[in-house]
Scaffold this active site. Structure first.
Site, mmCIF file in Angstrom:
data_model
loop_
_atom_site.group_PDB
_atom_site.id
_atom_site.type_symbol
_atom_site.label_atom_id
_atom_site.label_comp_id
_atom_site.label_asym_id
_atom_site.label_seq_id
_atom_site.Cartn_x
_atom_site.Cartn_y
_atom_site.Cartn_z
ATOM 1 C CB THR A 17 1.319 0.054 4.626
ATOM 2 O OG1 THR A 17 2.484 0.016 5.459
ATOM 3 C CG2 THR A 17 1.196 1.435 4.016
ATOM 4 N N GLY A 40 -4.610 -5.372 6.242
ATOM 5 C CA GLY A 40 -5.701 -4.437 6.474
ATOM 6 C C GLY A 40 -6.690 -4.899 7.518
ATOM 7 C CB THR A 84 -0.861 0.001 1.296
ATOM 8 O OG1 THR A 84 -1.776 -1.094 1.249
ATOM 9 C CG2 THR A 84 -1.658 1.264 1.502
ATOM 10 C CB VAL A 110 -13.351 -3.193 1.156
ATOM 11 C CG1 VAL A 110 -12.873 -1.820 1.587
ATOM 12 C CG2 VAL A 110 -14.167 -3.094 -0.131
#
Ligand code: GLY
Length: 365
Positions: free
Chosen positions: A264, A267, A213, A242
């Site tokens: 990062t 998630g 990320t 997501v």
């Protein structure tokens, strides 16, 4: 006989008096940001892959440009880089071979945010997130709606799946099971295939890094904070998954007068800890960004040990979380830090009056 309401306060006023008011009065209020402030020393902090745009970004902050303009331009360069397999163009796709992007931005000066999730075929999701913030009354658009919104605002339809990412996905598909009919490359071709992603390794290996990320936080000369996080998410994810990056408070958060933070790495752990808002809450109480980051990481370790009851793979043989997670933070006094859950020799990017550079992440393990 006394008046009933005078003798017996209701539950709400008891809670306000006994718990909320003392707690709130113990901390500086965000409203202090509206007081006259001296010029701040401009600062950028973020993931190591954000370094490329930071020197120019810092110069723009010094000239007085808003932090939000700068952080979005810093991460836009990463989104457009086909060599970065964790963000934007060239990002590794989902299980179906489709690149789905998540991004968000937040502006401390207005305490507003916008985000997009599971967005396909748009090169700059962080810019679309900003449009969500500025051109709608919403915080989050997903999937087809986010795509149509981006197209409406002039973003082009782009094929984000590079040859390198497609080949990595194909190798992952062909080697994920011995019980399907897909075959990996013939023996003897294996070594060639392992070299498909220089520096990243073999997508078929357990050690293959599936998270990545980019995040950037800014402190502007006016003393305002802003941040953005953008990603292609977990490599080979379940379609529609997501991560934390577009979720305000999880992959990013900032607050006027307190600071800014972003995450990062895995998630799901950042979501379950509300990691970025947890860091900023500690900054608001006066913690140094390093201490705030390490405190939230420690909480994540405890939470992971609970989660490991049903998902043992989250811990390694030493009982330490097996995944990567990084937090980045700055406060309005210009203090900053990057911390990592595990791994030595890891770095984060920073730009201030001493220049743009990589610095070591503080590691919990
Ligand atoms: N931190 C990025 C993701 O898990 O999607």
């Amino acid at each position: 006989m006394g008046h009933p309401s005078a003798a017996r306060p209701d539950r709400r006023s008891v809670i306000a008096g006994a718990v909320l008011l003392p707690t709130m009065s113990a901390f500086p209020r965000p409203g202090r940001a509206r007081e006259a402030r001296p010029a701040a020393e401009p600062l950028l902090v973020g993931s190591s892959n954000a370094l490329g745009g930071m020197e120019e970004g810092h110069a723009r902050l010094v000239r007085g440009e808003p932090g939000l303009d700068v952080v979005i331009d810093v991460v836009s360069a990463v989104e457009a880089d086909p060599e970065d397999t964790s963000v934007g163009l060239g990002g590794l796709p989902n299980e179906d071979g489709v690149v789905q992007l998540d991004a968000a931005c937040m502006d401390g000066a207005t305490h507003n945010a916008g985000s997009v999730a599971a967005l396909e075929n748009i090169l700059h999701p962080a810019r679309v997130a900003r449009l969500v913030m500025e051109r709608t009354d919403h915080c989050l658009l997903v999937g087809k709606g986010a795509y149509e919104f981006a197209r409406m605002h002039g973003h082009e339809h782009v094929d984000l799946l590079t040859e390198k990412a497609r080949e990595a996905w194909l190798r992952w598909r062909e080697t994920m099971s011995t019980r399907d009919d897909r075959l990996p490359p013939p023996a003897g071709k294996e070594d060639e295939k392992t070299g498909w992603i220089p520096g990243l390794g073999d997508p078929a290996a357990d050690s293959f890094p599936r998270h990545g990320t980019t995040h950037c936080s800014a402190l502007s000369r006016a003393g305002d904070v802003a941040c953005t996080t953008t990603t292609s998410g977990l490599a080979f994810k379940v379609p529609g998954r997501v991560g934390d990056s577009p979720l305000i408070g999880c992959g990013l958060y900032c607050e006027a007068g307190s600071g800014s933070a972003g995450a990062t790495g895995r998630g799901e752990s950042a979501i379950l800890a509300n990691a970025s808002s947890a860091v900023v809450a500690l900054l608001r109480a006066g913690a140094h960004p390093r201490d705030a980051g390490l405190e939230v990481m420690s909480r994540i370790v405890e939470q992971t040990r609970l989660q490991a009851a049903w998902q043992p793979g989250l811990l390694d043989e030493k009982g330490i979380p097996s995944f990567g997670l990084e937090l980045y933070a700055l406060d309005t006094e210009g203090r900053f830090a990057g911390v990592t859950l595990r791994g030595k020799d890891r770095e984060f990017a920073v730009a201030n009056a001493d220049g743009a550079r990589l610095e070591p992440l503080e590691t919990l393990f």
